[in-house]
Design an enzyme around this catalytic site. Structure first.
Site, PDB file in Angstrom:
ATOM      1  N   TYR A 134     -31.952 -14.642 -17.403  1.00  0.00           N
ATOM      2  CA  TYR A 134     -32.377 -14.909 -18.712  1.00  0.00           C
ATOM      3  C   TYR A 134     -33.092 -13.791 -19.357  1.00  0.00           C
ATOM      4  O   TYR A 134     -33.703 -13.814 -20.390  1.00  0.00           O
ATOM      5  CB  TYR A 134     -33.374 -16.089 -18.654  1.00  0.00           C
ATOM      6  N   LYS A 189     -26.602 -17.765  -4.432  1.00  0.00           N
ATOM      7  CA  LYS A 189     -25.283 -17.540  -4.168  1.00  0.00           C
ATOM      8  C   LYS A 189     -25.067 -16.031  -3.463  1.00  0.00           C
ATOM      9  O   LYS A 189     -24.627 -15.298  -4.183  1.00  0.00           O
ATOM     10  CB  LYS A 189     -24.435 -17.546  -5.675  1.00  0.00           C
ATOM     11  N   ASP A 222     -22.802 -23.765  -4.926  1.00  0.00           N
ATOM     12  CA  ASP A 222     -21.474 -24.585  -5.225  1.00  0.00           C
ATOM     13  C   ASP A 222     -21.486 -25.841  -4.375  1.00  0.00           C
ATOM     14  O   ASP A 222     -21.386 -27.060  -4.744  1.00  0.00           O
ATOM     15  CB  ASP A 222     -20.336 -23.667  -5.114  1.00  0.00           C
ATOM     16  N   ASP A 246     -31.260 -24.479 -14.439  1.00  0.00           N
ATOM     17  CA  ASP A 246     -30.936 -25.071 -15.667  1.00  0.00           C
ATOM     18  C   ASP A 246     -29.507 -25.997 -15.219  1.00  0.00           C
ATOM     19  O   ASP A 246     -29.695 -27.186 -15.756  1.00  0.00           O
ATOM     20  CB  ASP A 246     -30.316 -23.840 -16.460  1.00  0.00           C
ATOM     21  N   ASP A 250     -29.581 -30.408 -15.229  1.00  0.00           N
ATOM     22  CA  ASP A 250     -28.970 -31.430 -15.893  1.00  0.00           C
ATOM     23  C   ASP A 250     -28.227 -32.346 -15.002  1.00  0.00           C
ATOM     24  O   ASP A 250     -27.869 -33.329 -15.202  1.00  0.00           O
ATOM     25  CB  ASP A 250     -27.943 -30.548 -16.541  1.00  0.00           C
TER      26      ASP A 250
HETATM   27  C1  IPM Z   1     -33.297 -25.854 -21.205  1.00  0.00           C
HETATM   28  C2  IPM Z   1     -32.571 -25.010 -22.035  1.00  0.00           C
HETATM   29  C3  IPM Z   1     -32.614 -23.633 -22.088  1.00  0.00           C
HETATM   30  C4  IPM Z   1     -32.443 -22.966 -20.946  1.00  0.00           C
HETATM   31  C5  IPM Z   1     -31.968 -23.154 -23.418  1.00  0.00           C
HETATM   32  C6  IPM Z   1     -31.892 -23.678 -24.531  1.00  0.00           C
HETATM   33  C7  IPM Z   1     -32.008 -21.533 -23.575  1.00  0.00           C
HETATM   34  O1  IPM Z   1     -30.940 -25.324 -21.572  1.00  0.00           O
HETATM   35  O2  IPM Z   1     -34.405 -25.557 -21.109  1.00  0.00           O
HETATM   36  O3  IPM Z   1     -32.800 -26.108 -20.054  1.00  0.00           O
HETATM   37  O4  IPM Z   1     -31.280 -22.649 -20.516  1.00  0.00           O
HETATM   38  O5  IPM Z   1     -33.373 -22.827 -20.178  1.00  0.00           O
HETATM   39 MN    MN Z   2     -30.829 -26.857 -19.970  1.00  0.00          MN
END
Ligand code: IPM
Ligand code: MN
Ligand code: NAD
Length: 361
Positions: A134, A189, A222, A246, A250
């Site tokens: 990042y 990884k 993975d 990240d 999710d």
């Molecule tokens: C998050 C988002 C951000 C990230 C994006 C918007 C840059 O997906 O906060 O999870 O990847 O950190």
């Molecule tokens: Mn995210």
């Protein structure tokens, strides 16, 4: 004593979910005799499209002075500039050195998980938040031609990796003291990224030696993704790099009800700076319709209250959200029929209600 909260509602559903978060946050703090002074900042796509400013310096310096930052989401289909989200969200994470991103996933009601047999899920992803892929180091060469090259470096520093892995061990000890497993899984990884993630391996081995009482093991990312679906109950504290954190957060959020419910805290434990935001983005398709779930934003508000030392208020918010979920007072993503503000109202009404079988923080 008043506390100053800088609020960036942002884009898409951001303003809608933050409005509900603010109501609940202010009410919960006030129940403890604390007033929150919320100052809203006009930062986001509308301002950018109007003035060309992404995050003006005057705003940035005020954000630095706040006791905490509360953010909705950034991202708008009208904005094509690829530096836009980075110019707000990543800039705040990097320049305020908010090196840990905490993303808890707790299953509040069995019907929320898409998995069979409703396992106990209570885990937290500790995402490294200032390095990795990042950092924006790289470039493009011969852009737009058949010979083009695009390079994006993955940066891992000894200091950065060490502090976040050490934090995960400390968090595991705190969770163990509160009756949870207190187990660390470090995810990398290193079999393919054998420069950068070999550093994670070596630092992990050293930190594991420093914490002999803590159960800890390692998974490649993975396999970690597969295990999260197969056996989520085996996870307690997951520590990983920026990009893997990240993605896995999710995934973990969907195991317990989805992005609409997922909170996060970006913290610097030394300076005590913090930025609190739902894990989800601006979900443009839901914007302006009243269909956005505000619970991720409200629970991020609970993390903010905890960060300010208002533990009781934080617990009340978390329990009120869980009580609302269990009562079916939810938006459509969780199977309910309420709109965004009615969910805020439902949570507000339940502040102070205690619920059964709630894990202690
Ligand atoms: C998050 C988002 C951000 C990230 C994006 C918007 C840059 O997906 O906060 O999870 O990847 O950190
Ligand atoms: Mn995210
Ligand atoms: P998203 O998280 O905005 O939405 C993905 C899907 O999840 C939505 O279509 C919706 O079905 C569901 N969802 C998310 N939040 C919800 C909520 N509160 N209530 C109900 N359903 C919800 O991800 P995306 O569509 O990939 O990204 C949209 C924009 O947001 C992009 O510009 C992206 O860069 C940005 N983004 C910002 C942040 C942030 O500000 N922290 C995080 C992720 C994405």
């Amino acid at each position: 004593m008043g506390r100053r909260i800088a609020v960036i509602p942002g884009d898409g559903i951001g303003p809608e979910v933050i409005a509900q978060g603010r109501r609940v946050l202010e009410a919960a703090a006030s129940r403890q005799g604390v007033s929150l002074e919320c100052v809203e900042y006009d930062v986001g796509a509308d301002r950018y499209l109007r003035t060309g400013e992404i995050l003006p310096e005057s705003v940035f310096s005020e954000l630095q002075q706040a006791d905490a930052i509360y953010l909705g989401a950034v991202g708008d289909p009208r904005v094509e500039n690829p530096h836009y989200a980075a110019g707000i969200l990543l800039r705040l994470r990097f320049e305020l050195d908010l090196w840990v991103n905490l993303r808890p996933s707790l299953l509040m009601a069995p019907e929320l998980t898409p998995l069979k047999d409703a396992p106990q899920i209570d885990l937290v992803v500790v995402r490294e938040n200032t390095e990795g892929a990042y950092v924006g180091i790289g470039g493009q060469f011969k852009r737009g031609t058949a010979d083009e090259i695009a390079i994006q470096e993955d940066v891992n520093t000894r200091k950065g990796v060490e502090r976040v892995i050490r934090y995960a061990f400390e968090l595991a000890a705190t969770r163990r003291a509160a009756g949870r497993p207190g187990r660390v899984v470090m995810v990398d990884k290193s079999n393919a990224l054998y420069h950068g993630h070999d550093l994670w391996q070596r630092v992990f081995a050293l930190e594991r030696e420093r914490a002999p009482g803590t159960e800890a093991d390692h998974l490649y990312v993975d396999v970690a993704a597969m295990q999260l679906v197969k056996n989520p109950a085996r996870f307690d504290v997951i520590v990983t790099s920026n990009m893997f954190g990240d993605i896995l957060s999710d995934l973990a959020s969907q195991l317990v009800g989805g992005l609409g419910l997922a909170p996060s805290a970006n913290l610097n434990p030394q300076t005590r700076r913090g930025l609190f935001e739902p894990v989800h983005g601006s979900a443009p398709r839901h914007a302006g319709k009243g269909t956005a779930n505000p619970m991720g934003a409200i629970l991020s508000g609970a993390l903010l209250l905890r960060h300010l030392g208002l533990e009781r208020a934080a617990e009340e918010v978390e329990q009120a959200v869980a009580a609302s979920v269990r009562a079916g007072s939810t938006t459509g993503d969780l199977g309910g029929r309420l709109d965004t503000s009615a969910v805020g109202e439902a949570v507000l009404e339940r502040l102070g209600e205690r619920i059964e079988a709630w894990p202690r923080s």
